[in-house]
Structure formats: structure tokens, C-alpha cells
Scaffold this motif. Structure first.
Motif, short mmCIF file in Angstrom:
data_model
loop_
_atom_site.label_atom_id
_atom_site.label_comp_id
_atom_site.label_asym_id
_atom_site.label_seq_id
_atom_site.Cartn_x
_atom_site.Cartn_y
_atom_site.Cartn_z
N HIS A 103 0.91 -0.74 -0.12
CA HIS A 103 -0.11 -0.12 0.42
C HIS A 103 0.87 1.46 -0.03
O HIS A 103 0.43 2.25 -0.59
N LYS A 104 2.28 0.82 0.64
CA LYS A 104 3.25 1.94 0.37
C LYS A 104 3.40 2.44 -0.90
O LYS A 104 4.15 3.86 -0.91
N LEU A 126 -8.17 -1.81 -6.93
CA LEU A 126 -7.59 -2.10 -5.91
C LEU A 126 -8.18 -0.72 -5.54
O LEU A 126 -7.44 0.15 -6.63
N TRP A 153 -5.70 3.22 2.35
CA TRP A 153 -4.64 4.36 3.08
C TRP A 153 -3.66 5.25 3.26
O TRP A 153 -3.77 6.38 3.50
N VAL A 202 -5.89 1.18 -9.97
CA VAL A 202 -5.58 1.69 -8.60
C VAL A 202 -6.41 2.55 -8.29
O VAL A 202 -5.41 3.14 -9.59
N SER A 225 -6.20 6.21 -6.29
CA SER A 225 -5.65 6.33 -4.98
C SER A 225 -6.67 7.78 -4.30
O SER A 225 -5.64 8.78 -3.60
N ASN A 236 -7.06 2.53 -2.88
CA ASN A 236 -5.72 2.83 -1.39
C ASN A 236 -5.74 3.35 -0.80
O ASN A 236 -6.27 4.79 -0.90
N PRO A 257 -5.90 -1.78 3.33
CA PRO A 257 -5.83 -0.59 3.20
C PRO A 257 -5.88 -1.03 2.04
O PRO A 257 -5.86 0.20 1.21
N LEU A 258 -6.35 -1.80 1.28
CA LEU A 258 -6.30 -1.69 0.08
C LEU A 258 -7.93 -2.15 -0.70
O LEU A 258 -8.06 -3.06 -1.38
#
Length: 423
Positions: A60-61, A316, A320, A85, A87, A318, A291-292
Motif C-alpha cells: 500500500h505504501k 485496488l 491508506w 489502482v 488513490s 488504496n 489498506p487496499l
């Protein structure tokens, strides 16, 4: 010029040819039959492994860092699996609200296959295995993305998952058998979820026939999701309050005004503990249990955010990264529960700034129960005890389906109520 006929040169030219074909195919796939929209931006994939080499110990980072470069919607290839992804709250809304039906599928996973009898045996160490399964459910298994290498099981994740499943078989069989015996002896005066499942299994008119395998799978989902995610959130809440003693003091003061110091907290008290709820919200913002979230998969191609998303693409989100987005939160890295006082933002998926439990068709069904458990447990811990810890507490994480602390908290409690022991 004889060197041109050497095996090494032939191999080199073959690899160059295959790479050229691969890039041509992937470039062609960036166009689609619905127009001239291309794929979302993202790092260039390597042959065979795609972008798997970019995922670090904490994916996740790693994905948050990549999103800073490529944007809030990003396309990657994990082996042969196309992955998108999201975000940001806006992109999460695009996928979950505007294209929720298309992304309602759950992709298969080598460590997350359906519970089946031929994989089951006996075992012990139940609580440890709950944590083990939650960890393994979120790890990156190469065989999921490069099927030709699935047989290798390099890190032993598939073997460990099978071992963990075997641990639960004896426990589940014993649990179900005990309920069956109680029902036969008519001693089951207080039915629970297992009794409900047995009623469904014995019903001749039920639309869905429930077998013992189904019962084991449902109980497994309830235990793993309910136990591990709640425990992870409680531990992070205590971590942040120990790191920020002024927050703990304010939460303790609120509880004392409502409850006093002559008894423990009851569930009926929670409705009046506004600051405590803010503490839990802030914990879930900084430390979302998943987190994902749970991966989704598209059933067909679609256009999202001005880009084309192919069918069978994994999604996904994210959360987080969303919880640390400076454009959404003021001082996003600071633990400030007060930011939620008077705020309409909740954790039930109504606002896309907070998606700790997901949203839409694949939202966690146990939100209410999980929040009740977390609120009550945190309230009891800080109301009944003073806490002290030596040195500074870190925020090191261990990645899995949930992200608990890498190392448990070591803190010393001392009784703070006027009663000698809990009533």
C-alpha cells in the motif's frame, strides 16, 4: 561473422523479438473498440513479471508512492494480470458508485480459494491461525499473476494456507457437532448463528441448500473478519493514544463524566461518547484494517476517468493513501480526533474520503458489530486502566489482508477505578 551464429546471440535476438512483440501487443491493447481512449498512466512493465518488482514489503505504501508520480488512477500489470489502482476519493467514487456493478466480482486467489473438504484435517492454535489466515489472504502470490509459476510456491504461502485451513477443520466440526447434539437433546435455548445455519441446512423449502462446507466457510469468514480486523483497530487506537497522551486524557475525561469511576463502561453508554467515536474514526483513517480493501475485478471493459479499463482487470482502492491525502485532510499524518467533531463524515461508506469498510455491493456486512466491539473494548481499556510505556512507540506495520502492528504493544496497566475489581 561466425559469432552471429552462436547460441548466445540467437537467444539475445529471440528475447529482443519477443519483447518487441510484447510491447506491440500491450500498446495495441491501450486502444479499444469503444473509441481512442488509452489505458491509465503507469510504470512500464517488465517481461513476464510486469510491475511486481515495484511492490515492496508494504504494497500500500509502494502504490501510494507510485500514485504520486502517475496519478490517482494508475494502471499496472502484475505478471499477466491487468490491475488498476485508485488513490483518491473521486476515483473511488467513479469505480464504486458509477461502475459498481461492473466491478462487483472478486478475483480468484491461490491463498483465498473456497473452503473444501479435501484440504481439511485437524489442528490446534486457533487464535494464531486467525492471524495467519488474515496475513496470508493479503500476501502477493506469484502464481496468481504468473500462472505458469504457480507450482513453485516459492515462499510457501499456499502450503501455509492449507496448514491453517486444517487447523480450523477440527474446531469447526466440533462446534457444529456440539450444536447438533444440543438440538437433539433440546438444550439449545439461546440460538446463535450456527443454529441458524443448521435450520437452513435442515429446511426442505430453503431456496439455497446449506451444506457443512458452506457452514464452515461462513463461520470462517465471520471469525477471521470479526476477530482480526477488530483486534487490529483496537491495537492501533491504543498505539496512537499512547503516542498522544492528551488524546487519551480527553477520552478518559469524557467517559468519567458519563460513567463515573465506580463501574465499567456498558454498551448502552457508547451512544453518548462522541469523542471516543472520533478517536476510532481517526484510527480508521490512519490505519484502515484493509489498506487496499478486498480486490475487485471488472466483468467487462468500461471507461473510467477518461481512460479505458479492459475486462478482467483487478481493482485496488488504496484507502491508506486516501487517508493521508493532503488535498483531503489537514495535517494528514497527525493523529487528531478533533477533526471529526461536528463532521458528517462516517466510516460506513457514505463518503468516499473514508472507506475503511468498503462501500457498495462488496461492503463489509459486519460494520455495526465491528464498530460496537471496537468502541466498547477501547472504552474499557482506557477507562479501567492507567497505561504507561517505556520509550517511543513506532508505527511499523506487517502487511496482509489486514495490516496490524509489526510488533505487539508492550505497555503496563494499573487499575484506575474506585472499585477493587470489575463488577
Amino acid at each position: 561473422m561466425a559469432w552471429l551464429n552462436s547460441p548466445a546471440v540467437e537467444l539475445a535476438f529471440s528475447l529482443i523479438f519477443l519483447w518487441t512483440i510484447y510491447r506491440f501487443v500491450t500498446t495495441r491493447k491501450s486502444k479499444n473498440n469503444q473509441g481512442e481512449l488509452g489505458l491509465p498512466p503507469g510504470p512500464r512493465p517488465w517481461p513476464v513479471i510486469g510491475n511486481l518488482h515495484l511492490l515492496g514489503r508494504l504494497p500500500h505504501k509502494s502504490l501510494a508512492e507510485l500514485a504520486n508520480k502517475y496519478g490517482h488512477i494508475m494502471f499496472l500489470r502484475w505478471g499477466s494480470v491487468p490491475t488498476v489502482v485508485a488513490s483518491s476519493p473521486a476515483m473511488a467514487k467513479e469505480f464504486f458508485k458509477n461502475h459498481g456493478l461492473i466491478f462487483a466480482n472478486k478475483p480468484p486467489s491461490a491463498t483465498g480459494r473456497t473452503y473444501s473438504d479435501h484440504e481439511l484435517g485437524g489442528g490446534k492454535w486457533f487464535l494464531q491461525m486467525v492471524a495467519e489466515i488474515m496475513h496470508l489472504s493479503g500476501v502477493i502470490v506469484v502464481g496468481d499473476f504468473i500462472p505458469s509459476l504457480a507450482f513453485l510456491d516459492w515462499r510457501g504461502y499456499c502450503r501455509r494456507m492449507q496448514d491453517a485451513r486444517k487447523v480450523f477443520d477440527e474446531f469447526f466440526d466440533k462446534l457444529i457437532n456440539e450444536h447438533v447434539e444440543r438440538r437433539r437433546s433440546k438444550k439449545s435455548d439461546d440460538p446463535d448463528i450456527v443454529d441458524v445455519l443448521l435450520d437452513m441446512a435442515e429446511s426442505e423449502t430453503a431456496e439455497i441448500q446449506v451444506s457443512r462446507i458452506h457452514m464452515k466457510a461462513i463461520i470462517m469468514d465471520m471469525l477471521s473478519a470479526g476477530v482480526e480486523t477488530s483486534a487490529t483497530t483496537i491495537e492501533w487506537a491504543m498505539t496512537e493514544m499512547l503516542r498522544n497522551p492528551q488524546v487519551m486524557a480527553r477520552a478518559q475525561q469524557e467517559i468519567e463524566l458519563e460513567v463515573g469511576r465506580d463501574r465499567i463502561v456498558r454498551e448502552s453508554d457508547l451512544v453518548n461518547l462522541d469523542y471516543l467515536r472520533c478517536v476510532v474514526k481517526e484510527t480508521l483513517r490512519l490505519h484502515p484494517p484493509a489498506p487496499l480493501l478486498i480486490p475487485h475485478e471488472s466483468t467487462q471493459g468500461c471507461n473510467v476517468g477518461g481512460y479505458y479499463i479492459p475486462p478482467k482487470t483487478r481493482l485496488l482502492v488504496n484507502v491508506w493513501a486516501i487517508g493521508r491525502d493532503e488535498s483531503v485532510w489537514e495535517d494528514p499524518l497527525e493523529f487528531k480526533p478533533g477533526r471529526f467533531i461536528g463532521s458528517s463524515i462516517d466510516v460506513k461508506g457514505h463518503q468516499f474520503e473514508m472507506l475503511s469498510f468498503g462501500t457498495g455491493r462488496r461492503q463489509c456486512p459486519g460494520i455495526a458489530m465491528g464498530l460496537s466491539v471496537v468502541h466498547l473494548a477501547v472504552a474499557q481499556l482506557i477507562h479501567c486502566f492507567h497505561w504507561s510505556v517505556e520509550g517511543d512507540l513506532d508505527r511499523d506495520e506487517e502487511f496482509g489482508l489486514t495490516v496490524p502492528r509489526k510488533f505487539p504493544i508492550f505497555a503496563l496497566p494499573s487499575w484506575r477505578l474506585t472499585t477493587n475489581e470489575p463488577p
